[in-house]
Structures are given as structure tokens and as C-alpha cells.
Design a protein around this motif. Structure first.
Motif, short mmCIF file in Angstrom:
data_model
loop_
_atom_site.label_atom_id
_atom_site.label_comp_id
_atom_site.label_asym_id
_atom_site.label_seq_id
_atom_site.Cartn_x
_atom_site.Cartn_y
_atom_site.Cartn_z
N THR A 46 0.81 -1.22 0.00
CA THR A 46 0.00 0.00 0.00
C THR A 46 0.84 1.28 0.00
N ASP A 72 -12.46 4.52 -0.16
CA ASP A 72 -12.85 3.33 -0.90
C ASP A 72 -11.96 3.07 -2.12
N THR A 73 -10.64 3.07 -1.90
CA THR A 73 -9.73 2.90 -3.02
C THR A 73 -9.00 1.57 -3.00
N LEU A 74 -9.29 0.72 -2.02
CA LEU A 74 -8.52 -0.51 -1.85
C LEU A 74 -9.44 -1.71 -1.67
N CYS A 75 -9.09 -2.80 -2.34
CA CYS A 75 -9.84 -4.05 -2.19
C CYS A 75 -8.85 -5.20 -2.00
N ALA A 97 -10.66 -1.14 4.08
CA ALA A 97 -10.63 -1.75 2.74
C ALA A 97 -11.85 -2.64 2.51
N SER A 98 -12.29 -2.69 1.26
CA SER A 98 -13.34 -3.64 0.90
C SER A 98 -12.71 -4.99 0.60
N LYS A 123 -17.83 -1.02 -7.94
CA LYS A 123 -16.80 -0.10 -8.42
C LYS A 123 -15.41 -0.67 -8.28
N LEU A 124 -15.29 -1.97 -8.52
CA LEU A 124 -14.00 -2.63 -8.39
C LEU A 124 -12.97 -2.04 -9.35
N LYS A 126 -12.30 0.87 -9.99
CA LYS A 126 -11.68 2.10 -9.49
C LYS A 126 -10.73 1.85 -8.32
N LYS A 127 -10.53 0.60 -7.94
CA LYS A 127 -9.75 0.28 -6.76
C LYS A 127 -8.40 -0.35 -7.11
N CYS A 129 -6.48 -3.45 -6.34
CA CYS A 129 -6.88 -4.79 -5.90
C CYS A 129 -5.63 -5.59 -5.53
#
Length: 210
Positions: A46, A72-75, A97-98, A123-124, A126-127, A129
Motif C-alpha cells: 500500500t 474506498d480505493t482498496l480491495c 478496505a473492501s 466499483k472494483l 476504481k480500486k 486490488c
């Protein structure tokens, strides 16, 4: 070493891996060390997250500008089931994180990967991953999982694992040269059953006690 591969070369990482490699390590300690190392993987993965400035009030009442993560930028995307072993430590480090899940399993005879399940947050695309799996052996499961995730529109991907084999690193790098690989160790290679040597054994079985 390939440009897209990062090894966390640190004395404490080598120290903790030595415990994980020991077959006599109790399951409670195995789980605890996996969680500790997953936090270090999350830290490295990260480092390039984007930040935004926000005004906050300090304890003395004055105002300053602080830097915070974009919303909401991380999955995290563990490859089940073994990939879930890294998830708890990752969420300790980035609890906002999602999380998505993908089930990809390699056939024991053909070693080819088969997808059984895929569930991702909105919105995957935009993340960032981060795909999680304790081991990168042949690379087949990782390649298949990342291919499926890219179909969902993801542009920025990182693959994080505890231990990798040179064969898996090569295969994944050739199939997805845009994906950064972060690992604690690149071991000697694969044995005749495509297990990593020296490796950790079957990390999923050791983590779940199966």
C-alpha cells in the motif's frame, strides 16, 4: 530479479519464516505468525496509495492539514481458501478496505486452475486490488484469478504471498507483466508434486488444521 517482483528482505521476516517452515510449529503459532507477516505485506503493497488533504482540529484546538487515504480505493481479494489466511492481518492494517473473494483451485493431476466462485464489491474497477495467496507455486491459480479480476475491469493489481517458487514468479510475470508481486521469500523451486521447496508445506491445511 524481475522488475515487477519485490522481496521483503528483512531479518525479522527471515526469522518468522523459519518458524513457519518448522513442521512442529503449533497451529496457534502458525496462525499468529502468518497474521504478523501479512501486516508487513500490506505495508509494502500500500506504499503508493493516493492521499488527500483534510483539515483537522488538534488536541490543543488549533487547525492543521493532514493527509488521509482516498475513500474506498482498496480491495483485498483472497484466493480461497488459503488466501483468507492473509486477510485478517491485512484488515488489521487497513480496516476500511473492501473485500472480494474468488475460488480458484488447481486440479491435483493436471495442475490446471478452475474457477468456482467470484464475488467482488461495487466499483472494483476504481480500486487497487491486492490478490492474496500464501503460496505462489506453479502460478496457475494466481494467473487464472487475476485474469478473472481483470475481466471485472480492474486496472491496478498486486499479488501478495508469503513464499514463491521461481517457476511461479516467471509464469505469473509472463502472463500478467503489469502485476506487481510482493513476497517474503523466493524459494529454491518446485518438487515433483509441484510443492515449493523448502516452502511451508500446504499452508492452507496447516492454517485450518485440515
Amino acid at each position: 530479479m524481475l522488475r515487477n517482483v519485490q522481496i521483503i528482505d528483512h531479518p525479522l521476516v527471515h526469522h518468522k519464516l523459519s518458524f513457519l517452515r518448522d513442521r512442529s510449529l503449533p497451529i496457534v503459532e502458525f496462525r499468529a505468525i502468518v497474521r504478523e507477516l501479512s501486516v508487513l505485506l500490506a505495508y509494502e503493497a500500500t506504499k503508493e496509495l493516493s492521499l488527500k488533504e483534510k483539515r483537522i482540529t488538534l488536541p490543543d484546538g488549533t487547525i492543521c492539514v493532514a493527509k488521509k487515504l482516498e475513500d474506498d480505493t482498496l480491495c483485498f481479494m483472497p484466493i480461497l481458501r488459503a488466501g483468507n489466511a492473509l486477510l485478517a492481518g491485512m484488515l488489521d492494517f487497513v480496516p476500511t478496505a473492501s473485500v472480494g473473494h474468488i475460488v480458484v483451485q488447481r486440479h491435483h493431476s493436471t495442475l490446471e486452475a478452475q474457477e468456482y466462485y467470484f464475488k467482488a464489491p461495487d466499483k472494483l474497477e476504481k480500486k487497487l486490488c491486492i490478490v492474496l495467496d500464501p503460496m505462489l507455486a506453479t502460478g496457475h491459480s494466481a494467473i487464472a484469478a487475476i485474469h478473472r479480476i481483470k475481466k471485472a475491469g480492474v486496472k491496478e493489481l498486486i499479488f501478495a504471498c508469503l513464499v514463491a517458487a521461481p517457476e511461479g514468479v516467471k509464469a505469473l510475470s509472463e502472463a500478467h507483466p503489469d502485476v506487481r508481486i510482493i513476497t517474503c521469500s523466493i524459494d529454491e523451486g518446485l518438487d515433483q508434486k509441484s510443492y515449493i521447496v523448502p516452502g511451508l508445506g500446504d499452508a492452507g491445511d496447516r492454517f485450518y488444521g485440515t
